[in-house]
Each structure stands twice: as C-alpha cells, then as structure tokens.
Enzyme design. Structure first.
Site, PDB file in Angstrom:
ATOM      1  N   HIS A 177       0.807  -1.230   0.000  1.00 12.69           N
ATOM      2  CA  HIS A 177       0.000   0.000   0.000  1.00 12.69           C
ATOM      3  C   HIS A 177       0.838   1.277   0.000  1.00 12.69           C
ATOM      4  O   HIS A 177       0.277   2.368  -0.134  1.00 12.69           O
ATOM      5  CB  HIS A 177      -0.951   0.020   1.193  1.00 12.69           C
ATOM      6  CG  HIS A 177      -2.013  -1.028   1.128  1.00 12.69           C
ATOM      7  ND1 HIS A 177      -2.872  -1.132   0.052  1.00 12.69           N
ATOM      8  CD2 HIS A 177      -2.342  -2.041   1.975  1.00 12.69           C
ATOM      9  CE1 HIS A 177      -3.688  -2.153   0.253  1.00 12.69           C
ATOM     10  NE2 HIS A 177      -3.387  -2.727   1.400  1.00 12.69           N
ATOM     11  N   HIS A 214      -6.249  -7.001  -0.923  1.00 12.46           N
ATOM     12  CA  HIS A 214      -6.361  -5.559  -1.167  1.00 12.46           C
ATOM     13  C   HIS A 214      -5.533  -5.158  -2.381  1.00 12.46           C
ATOM     14  O   HIS A 214      -4.431  -5.669  -2.584  1.00 12.46           O
ATOM     15  CB  HIS A 214      -5.863  -4.782   0.058  1.00 12.46           C
ATOM     16  CG  HIS A 214      -6.566  -5.140   1.337  1.00 12.46           C
ATOM     17  ND1 HIS A 214      -6.075  -6.095   2.202  1.00 12.46           N
ATOM     18  CD2 HIS A 214      -7.717  -4.682   1.871  1.00 12.46           C
ATOM     19  CE1 HIS A 214      -6.894  -6.202   3.239  1.00 12.46           C
ATOM     20  NE2 HIS A 214      -7.906  -5.365   3.066  1.00 12.46           N
ATOM     21  N   ASP A 301      -5.014 -13.051   2.843  1.00  9.51           N
ATOM     22  CA  ASP A 301      -6.266 -12.467   3.337  1.00  9.51           C
ATOM     23  C   ASP A 301      -7.445 -12.675   2.379  1.00  9.51           C
ATOM     24  O   ASP A 301      -8.555 -12.217   2.663  1.00  9.51           O
ATOM     25  CB  ASP A 301      -6.102 -10.991   3.721  1.00  9.51           C
ATOM     26  CG  ASP A 301      -5.280 -10.171   2.754  1.00  9.51           C
ATOM     27  OD1 ASP A 301      -4.944 -10.682   1.660  1.00  9.51           O
ATOM     28  OD2 ASP A 301      -4.970  -9.004   3.071  1.00  9.51           O
TER      29      ASP A 301
HETATM   30  N1  Q9C Z   1     -12.373  -0.087   6.981  1.00  7.66           N
HETATM   31  C1  Q9C Z   1      -2.701  -5.376   3.882  1.00  7.66           C
HETATM   32  O1  Q9C Z   1      -3.372  -6.373   3.784  1.00  7.66           O
HETATM   33  N2  Q9C Z   1      -7.739  -1.078   6.989  1.00  7.66           N
HETATM   34  N3  Q9C Z   1      -3.203  -4.205   4.290  1.00  7.66           N
HETATM   35  C2  Q9C Z   1      -8.879  -0.996   6.147  1.00  7.66           C
HETATM   36  C3  Q9C Z   1     -11.308  -0.576   6.178  1.00  7.66           C
HETATM   37  C4  Q9C Z   1      -6.454  -1.250   6.379  1.00  7.66           C
HETATM   38  C5  Q9C Z   1      -4.600  -4.065   4.621  1.00  7.66           C
HETATM   39  C6  Q9C Z   1      -9.987  -0.305   6.836  1.00  7.66           C
HETATM   40  C7  Q9C Z   1      -6.289  -2.574   5.666  1.00  7.66           C
HETATM   41  C8  Q9C Z   1      -4.877  -2.702   5.142  1.00  7.66           C
HETATM   42  C9  Q9C Z   1      -1.238  -5.416   3.613  1.00  7.66           C
HETATM   43 ZN    ZN Z   2      -4.330  -7.237   2.242  1.00  3.95          ZN
END
Ligand code: Q9C
Ligand code: ZN
Length: 358
Positions: A177, A214, A301
């Site tokens: 990200h 994601h 995930d």
């Molecule tokens: N309400 C990775 O899997 N929070 N990052 C999302 C949604 C952050 C995920 C909030 C999620 C990040 C590397």
């Molecule tokens: Zn992720």
C-alpha cells in the site's frame, strides 16, 4: 539477464526471515471508527515462521544489510527521513506516546487559494503530510522493523538473481500500500517494489503479481509509467474494498508503461473456482509480457475466514494458486503482504509455497 535455474534448489524453498519484525508492535488500530487490537501484529510473522520451520522442505537465511539505497530507489527520501525520526519527534512534543497516529489530514487543502502549499513544521501536521489513513501506527521500533523487511526482500531477490528458483521473503510490516511518498494500510516501505526494482536494475523484465485481497495501490503507482515492470493484481473490487480509489479494471498503465498494468477486481464471496480462473487470466497477461523474473505479493487475506476480508479461498486453493504460478516457469521472489487469520496463516502460506516449488 538471468542464468538457468539452479536445479539443485528446486523442490526446497529458501526463506529469508528476521525476528526484527517484532520491533513493530502497535497496541491498537483505529479501524471502522473503533479501537481494535491490531490485525497486523508480530504474531503473524511468528506463526508463518513456526509453520515453515517445522517442515524440512524449507531452509532459512538471515537478511544482509542492504542500506538505504534500495528504499530511496522507489520512495521519496523525505518519507524515509521522516519515518526515521517521527516517533522521537512526536514523543518530544507528546511524551509517553506508544502508538503515533495522525489526527490531521489534508492540511494542504486549508491553503487553497492562499498561494501554494507550506510544508508543515509541526510534527503533528507532518504526520498527516506523509500518512494517508489511521490504521498504521508508528511505534518506537517501527522504522527498524520496516528497514529489516526491506533487507529481507532485497536479500531474497539477490538469491533469486543468483540462481535460486524460488525465495520467500517473510516481510513484516507489509509494503504494497505504500506508494512513492506516503505510508498507510499497515505499510511503510514497499518491500515488493524494492524487490522488483532491484531485479529490473540488473536489466531483467519483471512482473509483480499481487494476490493480496487488497489492491496494491503503492506498487501500482510506483511502476505505473514504467515499461520494464508489469503489475498484475487480483483483489476485492474497490467499489467496496480498501483502498477504495485504486484497483479498477481501466487502470492499465500510462506513458512508457501503457498496457503494463492489469487489475482483476473480484466480487464478494469469490471462491476457489472463480479465483483460479481469474488467476489463469492473470498468468496469460504475464506470459504476454514475457518477464525474466516474477515477484509475488503474497496475501493470505483472500482466505474464507479472514477477519477483515470477504473472499472464500480455501487452504487447498492456496496450493493450487502456487501451482498455477509455478507453471509460468519463472524465477520467483515471494514477498509476504497481508493475511490476518492467525489460526491458518502459517499453513496457508506453506501450501502456497509448496505448490509453487512443486
Ligand atoms: N475499513 C494489507 O493487507 N484497513 N493491508 C482498512 C477498512 C487497512 C490491509 C480499513 C487494511 C490494510 C497489507
Ligand atoms: Zn491485504
């Protein structure tokens, strides 16, 4: 250019790992308007390490110190310098803070019409300058842990460039990200982008295949205009899934990087059959690009019981994903990204890697 694969290492998987990830240990995460125990925590990497260490098909190596150059090749040096001093500076202003989280964002817009942005001087405003959301606290050891994750990705890449067929970088915190000049989404430095750039700098054509739930907005942005690095991602459709504003199918690259970006957004509930069909399409796009080396951003995930996601991939599905990627026949660096179901994380990672090495 790469030499032939070292057949002596096929069938076992090299794991590059370090316990320095434990230095990044936030107490809480502000997610969906609530204080949560962090989903991204040291137990994740420890669980993966334990599952792989219990199986003699994995061999372990410690990372070499790669220094700052690989980070600054893909990130704004201002971001790197900020992350190095942010926790100390914040604690000078607010003594006794464990998790440092911004409480202001978009302060640049407050100066609309005033004749240009003024770089913030206060650490409070600087946080909002470099961070894009609230779930990524900076703790005292965060910078050291993020540096170690980059060292791990760099070392794994060097091993693959040196002839290992597959190397797995057990990176934490994750990275995909983080774009050129921001941190967020549990990510500080983009480990997969470091790996891809490091390989591309040797003259290789490189694909990053991102199978995290994601969309890897950071990796996509870093390579969006480059012809030598392709980015291909399967992820929850951004109409409902974080990071919400990137990952749409019409983002295909720009300038010299036209047609080197491919997004495959997925519906809620996507199961193994649908997922693997989409992964085949991804692999066709990769074969069309014709890379010399593959970097996989590995997220677990997409698993059906992941606490923050909504796909329905099974443990067997991860093994099949690994086998499909193996069929590309490419030297492959696997970089750990997300995956938050602690009970299955180690096993799912192991099954992907064994499928890949099969
Ligand atoms: N309400 C990775 O899997 N929070 N990052 C999302 C949604 C952050 C995920 C909030 C999620 C990040 C590397
Ligand atoms: Zn992720």
């Amino acid at each position: 250019m790469l030499g032939p694969l070292d057949s002596g290492t096929m069938g076992t998987v090299l794991v590059v790992a370090s316990d320095r990830h434990r230095l990044h240990a936030p107490l809480a995460e502000i997610e969906s308007s609530g204080f949560q125990a962090p989903f991204e925590h040291p137990g994740r990497a420890d669980a993966i390490h334990a599952a792989l260490a219990a199986d003699d098909r994995f061999e372990f190596a410690a990372p070499d110190d790669a220094g700052l150059a690989p980070i600054e090749a893909v990130h704004d040096p201002g971001l790197v310098a900020f992350l190095e001093r942010a926790w100390q500076d914040y604690n000078r202003a607010h003594p006794g803070t464990h998790d440092v989280v911004p409480d202001v964002f978009r302060m640049d817009a407050l100066r609309d019409g005033l004749g240009g942005f003024v770089e913030p001087v206060s650490i409070d405003a600087e946080l909002g300058r470099w961070c894009f959301e609230t779930t990524t606290p900076i703790t005292e050891g965060t910078y050291a842990a993020a540096r170690a994750a980059v060292d791990i990705a760099s070392t794994a890449t060097d091993r693959v460039l040196g002839g290992a067929g597959v190397a797995y970088a057990l990176c934490r915190p994750p990275g995909h990200h983080a774009p050129h000049g921001l941190y967020g989404g549990y990510c500080f430095f983009n480990n997969a982008a470091v790996a891809a750039h490091r390989a591309a700098a040797t003259g290789s054509r490189v694909t990053v295949l991102d199978v995290d739930y994601h969309h890897g907005n950071g990796t996509q942005q870093i390579f969006y205009r480059r012809a030598d690095v392709q980015y291909v991602s399967l992820h929850g459709d951004p109409v409902r899934a974080y990071p919400y504003v990137t990952g749409f199918a019409d983002e295909t690259g720009a300038g010299p990087g036209q047609r080197t970006n491919r997004n495959l957004p997925l519906a809620a509930g996507t199961d193994d059959a649908i997922y693997l069909g989409e992964l085949e399409r991804a692999c066709e796009a990769i074969a069309g690009f014709g890379p010399d080396l593959l970097v996989v951003s590995l997220g677990l995930d997409t698993y059906r019981s992941d606490p923050i996601c909504d796909l329905a991939v099974t443990t067997e599905g991860f093994a099949r994903q690994g086998e499909l990627v193996a069929a590309l026949g490419l030297p492959t660096v696997v970089v750990q990204e997300g995956g938050y179901d602690l009970a299955t994380l180690g096993e799912n990672t192991k099954r992907f890697l064994l499928g890949l090495a099969s």
